[in-house]
Motif scaffolding. Sequence first.
Motif, PDB file in Angstrom:
ATOM      1  N   GLN A  83       1.076  -1.194  -0.089  1.00 23.31           N
ATOM      2  CA  GLN A  83       0.240  -0.027  -0.127  1.00 23.31           C
ATOM      3  C   GLN A  83       1.001   1.271  -0.036  1.00 23.31           C
ATOM      4  N   ARG A  84       1.947   1.259   0.672  1.00 27.69           N
ATOM      5  CA  ARG A  84       2.915   2.367   0.568  1.00 27.69           C
ATOM      6  C   ARG A  84       4.199   2.222  -0.357  1.00 27.69           C
ATOM      7  N   ALA A  85       4.004   1.766  -1.304  1.00 34.63           N
ATOM      8  CA  ALA A  85       4.997   1.423  -2.187  1.00 34.63           C
ATOM      9  C   ALA A  85       5.803   2.620  -2.492  1.00 34.63           C
ATOM     10  N   ASP A  86       4.845   3.674  -2.922  1.00 31.04           N
ATOM     11  CA  ASP A  86       5.366   5.014  -3.652  1.00 31.04           C
ATOM     12  C   ASP A  86       6.003   5.878  -2.336  1.00 31.04           C
ATOM     13  N   ALA A  93      14.770   7.333  -2.090  1.00 31.69           N
ATOM     14  CA  ALA A  93      15.486   8.361  -2.808  1.00 31.69           C
ATOM     15  C   ALA A  93      15.833   9.313  -1.797  1.00 31.69           C
ATOM     16  N   ASP A  94      15.167   9.724  -0.639  1.00 31.35           N
ATOM     17  CA  ASP A  94      15.721  10.685   0.443  1.00 31.35           C
ATOM     18  C   ASP A  94      16.960  10.146   1.207  1.00 31.35           C
ATOM     19  N   ILE A  95      16.744   8.607   1.239  1.00 38.51           N
ATOM     20  CA  ILE A  95      17.987   8.188   2.064  1.00 38.51           C
ATOM     21  C   ILE A  95      19.264   8.252   1.120  1.00 38.51           C
ATOM     22  N   ALA A  97      19.885  10.693  -1.280  1.00 41.27           N
ATOM     23  CA  ALA A  97      20.346  11.818  -1.151  1.00 41.27           C
ATOM     24  C   ALA A  97      21.012  12.205   0.363  1.00 41.27           C
ATOM     25  N   SER A  98      20.556  11.670   1.517  1.00 37.60           N
ATOM     26  CA  SER A  98      21.173  12.087   2.444  1.00 37.60           C
ATOM     27  C   SER A  98      22.579  11.355   2.476  1.00 37.60           C
ATOM     28  N   VAL A  99      22.667  10.195   2.215  1.00 33.09           N
ATOM     29  CA  VAL A  99      23.889   9.554   2.182  1.00 33.09           C
ATOM     30  C   VAL A  99      24.840  10.332   1.655  1.00 33.09           C
ATOM     31  N   GLN A 100      24.515  10.735   0.290  1.00 36.23           N
ATOM     32  CA  GLN A 100      25.341  11.678  -0.394  1.00 36.23           C
ATOM     33  C   GLN A 100      25.765  12.980   0.117  1.00 36.23           C
ATOM     34  N   ASP A 101      24.949  13.561   0.935  1.00 32.72           N
ATOM     35  CA  ASP A 101      25.090  14.722   1.624  1.00 32.72           C
ATOM     36  C   ASP A 101      26.061  14.446   2.738  1.00 32.72           C
TER      37      ASP A 101
END
Length: 200
Positions: A83-86, A93-95, A97-101
């Motif tokens: 149900q929460r796939a999106d 994607a946020d993880i 980006a956070s790892v990159q930062d």
Amino acid sequence: MTAVFSHGRLRLYLLKLLDDGPKHGYELIRLLEDRFLGLYAPSAGTIYPRLQRLEVEGLVTHTAAGGRKVYEITEAGRAELRQRADELATLEADISASVQDLSTLAGEIQTEVRGSVRDLKRELREAARQTRQARWDRPVPPPAPAAAASPLLTEFDQRLAAFTMEVGGLVRAHRLSDNQLRTAIRVLDGALDGLRRLLR
């Protein structure tokens, strides 16, 4: 807790990790730490209450194995993931980006620390060099005239001059490391302290 896991998103990510297979709490902590390249690791006090809540909600179950609770996702947990796939895709994607930062910030800090350590080492080397130079450049007072000196004092002056020349020659010939030079300086300081005690 890292900002990407605000508003119940850690709970969702725990379900995602358990969907890959049963795990105990410390495995989940290690997987999260790996996912963040070691730059973030949740505490047991963060993970275990959420696992207990997931269990109360019927989304996971646990069995005891080797003194540890091993958690496993239930069908209800899998249904929530579907149900929460999106939301899960956005979280991934946020993880990323956070790892990159975090990686960029860690790299900047590491570069700055390396530069500071390099500067400090250079300053310490220069201070040690100046100290050594000052010690070896210190003039050795000339021995008293032979007529006024006792034979033992004359022998002492000769041995002191020979000692100074030999030690200086040995140190320069063997190109000692900074640690070896520090040890040699401590030995000389110890000998001087011993003479001072003798003459009190």
